[in-house]
Design a protein around this motif. Structure first.
Motif, short mmCIF file in Angstrom:
data_model
loop_
_atom_site.label_atom_id
_atom_site.label_comp_id
_atom_site.label_asym_id
_atom_site.label_seq_id
_atom_site.Cartn_x
_atom_site.Cartn_y
_atom_site.Cartn_z
N UNK A 115 0.85 -1.18 0.00
CA UNK A 115 0.00 0.00 0.00
C UNK A 115 0.90 1.24 0.00
N UNK A 116 0.62 2.15 -0.91
CA UNK A 116 1.45 3.34 -1.05
C UNK A 116 2.45 3.21 -2.18
N UNK A 117 2.77 1.98 -2.57
CA UNK A 117 3.69 1.75 -3.69
C UNK A 117 2.92 1.21 -4.90
N UNK A 118 2.12 0.18 -4.69
CA UNK A 118 1.40 -0.48 -5.78
C UNK A 118 -0.06 -0.03 -5.87
N UNK A 119 -0.67 0.16 -4.74
CA UNK A 119 -2.04 0.69 -4.67
C UNK A 119 -2.08 1.71 -3.54
N UNK A 148 -6.56 5.35 -0.98
CA UNK A 148 -7.81 5.73 -1.64
C UNK A 148 -8.29 4.65 -2.60
N UNK A 149 -7.36 3.99 -3.29
CA UNK A 149 -7.73 2.86 -4.16
C UNK A 149 -8.51 1.82 -3.37
N UNK A 150 -8.01 1.50 -2.18
CA UNK A 150 -8.67 0.49 -1.36
C UNK A 150 -10.08 0.92 -0.98
N UNK A 151 -10.24 2.19 -0.60
CA UNK A 151 -11.56 2.67 -0.21
C UNK A 151 -12.52 2.67 -1.39
N UNK A 152 -11.99 2.87 -2.59
CA UNK A 152 -12.83 2.83 -3.78
C UNK A 152 -13.25 1.41 -4.15
N UNK A 163 4.48 1.77 11.09
CA UNK A 163 4.96 2.45 9.88
C UNK A 163 3.75 2.78 9.01
N UNK A 164 3.40 4.06 8.85
CA UNK A 164 2.19 4.39 8.09
C UNK A 164 2.43 4.38 6.59
N UNK A 165 1.35 4.36 5.84
CA UNK A 165 1.42 4.61 4.40
C UNK A 165 0.66 5.90 4.11
N UNK A 166 0.87 6.46 2.92
CA UNK A 166 0.30 7.76 2.57
C UNK A 166 -1.22 7.76 2.75
N UNK A 167 -1.69 8.78 3.44
CA UNK A 167 -3.12 8.96 3.63
C UNK A 167 -3.68 8.35 4.89
N UNK A 188 -13.57 1.65 7.71
CA UNK A 188 -12.16 1.33 7.96
C UNK A 188 -11.95 1.03 9.44
N UNK A 189 -11.37 -0.12 9.73
CA UNK A 189 -11.20 -0.58 11.11
C UNK A 189 -9.74 -0.98 11.35
#
Length: 423
Positions: free
Chosen positions: A78-82, A85-89, A316-320, A339-340
């Motif tokens: 997440x953050x590199x490949x997807x 926001x992609x996940x939420x969509x 370690x977070x990812x963007x967003x 989101x949980x």
């Protein structure tokens, strides 16, 4: 109801959530998304290599993968490949189980010297995590100091102090075993800010210290008479058992064991000594003053060449991803609509695999209760299309089983597997 569910992270919290979703929502579609090629998270990269019994929990996780509606999607970050926001969509429910893998800093002078490592990095190194295989920690010629007195600290002592014969049946990586066995380490220090009655390790871990063939434990700066004061009954009993074990260890004859574990209580690190590399550690004695832990001003030095800090971890977070310090920002496990979060990324590095199991299952049940019905989101099919467009090749569970078979086939005599560390 056909919910599209993305679980981010394939450690215990992620798999326990997947199992709950699969049972409670039989028509749902579940993707367990993992940035590594291999599943099981902390069980593979964090549990000590000589604790194979604990690692047997993966058999339960494999049963979860037998569900037709559960997929392992490895090698997707997440953050590199997807994106988040992609996940939420794409998904109705996103379940974050990304753990806490970043070492907390001690915040003292000398922390950047060669020979200082966080316990997460060090444990990942000897457990064959691809991100840390090139860590090549500096070991020797003098002793090793581990800052902290939890289970991880004891794990590190065991791995460093055990002989090749004692590691029979483990899956300690060859690169780590060769590096450790190449150095004649004789002194290990385990540093605790408080006393033995407050030590964070569990009785089962403490008990193992009395069974090391080459290493003799010595209790320093604690007379082992203080009575634990815990609010929780189970915690109180565990602490009392710890004290009983330590008193037994303290009365054990050294015999001819050449190595020593110095269990240093009531001391905190204030400075790491050395110019380019670690040459020693300065400690300040501590005491309780009006119920609060304080430094006494009295300092002393120990000679060590390696320092491993085991004082906690952050996510370690990812963007967003909204963060609150070292954890994911949440309100009782809810990050935002749909989101949980569960496990160490929810509340910090607390609890064991069994205790986090209950929490993960409860959070999954909450997500099910709040699910409003099929939204028409594309879920797994949409993810596959997105990855194909971006030339990302995911690793499925069948691919993982091939990796596992190759690791077991490559095992040295007396070892369970030889982990693949590059892909």
């Amino acid at each position: 109801m056909s919910a599209k569910i993305a679980i981010i992270g394939s450690g215990p919290s992620g798999f326990y959530a997947a199992d709950t979703f699969a049972k409670k929502l039989p028509n749902c579609q579940i993707d367990i998304i993992e940035r590594l090629h291999t599943p099981f998270g902390l069980v593979r990269a964090g549990v000590a290599p000589d604790h194979q019994g604990t690692k047997n929990v993966t058999r339960q996780f494999e049963r979860t993968m037998n569900n037709d509606n559960v997929r392992f999607v490895g090698n997707v970050e997440i953050g590199r490949d997807v994106s988040y926001q992609d996940l939420k969509d794409l998904y109705d429910i996103i379940f974050l189980a990304i753990g806490a893998s970043v070492d907390r800093k001690m915040g003292i002078t000398g922390e950047d010297l060669k020979g200082v490592y966080g316990s997460s990095a060090f444990v990942n190194w000897y457990n064959g995590h691809p991100d840390f295989v090139d860590l090549t920690p500096k070991l020797g010629p003098k002793g090793v100091a581990i800052i902290g007195n939890g289970n991880v600290a004891i794990d590190i002592v065991r791995v460093l102090a055990k002989s090749t014969e004692e590691l029979e049946g483990s899956d300690l990586c060859q690169h780590a075993e060769e590096a450790i066995q190449a150095v004649d380490l004789r002194d290990y220090y385990m540093i605790g800010r408080r006393g033995a009655a407050q030590a964070a390790f569990t009785p089962s871990e403490a008990n193992e210290l009395g069974h090391l063939a080459q290493c003799h434990p010595v209790i320093l700066n604690d007379d082992l008479t203080q009575k634990p004061q815990e609010d929780d009954l189970k915690a109180q009993k565990n602490k009392e058992k710890n004290m009983e074990i330590l008193r037994d260890l303290n009365g054990t004859d050294r015999a001819d064991k050449p190595k020593t574990l110095h269990m240093q209580f009531w001391a905190k690190p204030v400075e790491i000594l050395g110019q380019d590399c670690v040459e020693g550690l300065r400690l300040e004695r501590t005491a309780l003053v009006d119920g609060k832990l304080q430094g006494t001003g009295e300092t002393f030095d120990i000679e060590v060449s390696t320092i491993i800090s085991a004082i906690g971890y952050e996510t370690a977070p990812f963007d967003g991803l909204p963060m609150d310090g070292g954890i994911v920002k949440n309100n009782d496990g809810i990050v935002e609509d749909g989101v949980y979060v569960a496990g160490w990324c929810k509340h910090g590095p607390q609890g064991t695999i069994p205790t986090n199991r209950k929490e993960s299952m409860e959070m999954a049940k909450l997500a099910i209760e709040q699910f409003n019905g099929d939204s028409g989101k594309k879920g797994p099919a949409g993810l596959d299309n997105l990855l194909a467009e971006r030339n990302v090749t995911p690793v499925d569970f069948d691919n993982w089983k091939k990796i596992e078979a190759a690791e077991e086939a490559a095992a040295r005599p007396g070892r369970v597997r030889e982990k693949q560390v590059s892909f």
